[in-house]
Design a protein around this motif. Sequence first.
Motif, PDB file in Angstrom:
ATOM      1  N   GLU A  67       0.844  -1.200   0.000  1.00 25.77           N
ATOM      2  CA  GLU A  67       0.000   0.000   0.000  1.00 25.77           C
ATOM      3  C   GLU A  67       0.882   1.253   0.000  1.00 25.77           C
ATOM      4  O   GLU A  67       0.651   2.197  -0.757  1.00 25.77           O
ATOM      5  CB  GLU A  67      -0.929  -0.003   1.217  1.00 25.77           C
ATOM      6  CG  GLU A  67      -1.868   1.183   1.249  1.00 25.77           C
ATOM      7  CD  GLU A  67      -2.756   1.215   2.476  1.00 25.77           C
ATOM      8  OE1 GLU A  67      -3.641   2.091   2.501  1.00 25.77           O
ATOM      9  OE2 GLU A  67      -2.576   0.405   3.418  1.00 25.77           O
ATOM     10  N   THR A  73      -4.558  -0.605  -2.947  1.00 24.58           N
ATOM     11  CA  THR A  73      -5.448   0.361  -2.318  1.00 24.58           C
ATOM     12  C   THR A  73      -6.206  -0.371  -1.229  1.00 24.58           C
ATOM     13  O   THR A  73      -6.743  -1.463  -1.459  1.00 24.58           O
ATOM     14  CB  THR A  73      -6.443   0.933  -3.348  1.00 24.58           C
ATOM     15  OG1 THR A  73      -5.706   1.577  -4.377  1.00 24.58           O
ATOM     16  CG2 THR A  73      -7.387   1.929  -2.699  1.00 24.58           C
ATOM     17  N   THR A  89      -3.648  -1.585  -7.647  1.00 24.32           N
ATOM     18  CA  THR A  89      -3.738  -0.302  -8.343  1.00 24.32           C
ATOM     19  C   THR A  89      -3.414  -0.508  -9.817  1.00 24.32           C
ATOM     20  O   THR A  89      -2.916  -1.581 -10.213  1.00 24.32           O
ATOM     21  CB  THR A  89      -2.733   0.703  -7.743  1.00 24.32           C
ATOM     22  OG1 THR A  89      -1.406   0.204  -7.965  1.00 24.32           O
ATOM     23  CG2 THR A  89      -2.985   0.936  -6.262  1.00 24.32           C
TER      24      THR A  89
END
Length: 131
Positions: A67, A73, A89
């Motif tokens: 992250e 995400t 992502t």
Amino acid sequence: MIPRTTAEASAARDACSVLEVLGRVSGKWSIGILLVTTQGPARFTELERLVKGISRRMLTLTLRNLERDGLLTRTVYPTVPPKVEYTATPMARELYDTLLTLAGWAERHLHEIDESRVRYDRRALAEAETA
């Protein structure tokens, strides 16, 4: 070696960053997590079940790092108890084909690598016995 110029310092910093990123995305746990999350959102318990052998602590650390690096995400839904999902992502989805290629290579050569290790270990043992 201590960099003498700004350009040398910048090059050293860039090289370290590239190696750090490669180490992060090529890690055993990262690959498993990214392969799962590129297929769609995944909850912690789902990842824990699908990424074989990972401990809860290592899963937590790896999720935080991915992250932080912008590869996942984390979405928290306001339910009781809170529902948390992790999604790859666009940057991680771009990496997906490379990860599949790497995983495929490892799978294709697994037996060769295993056989090579057995030969090496036998040779090393024989050398140790004669020394």
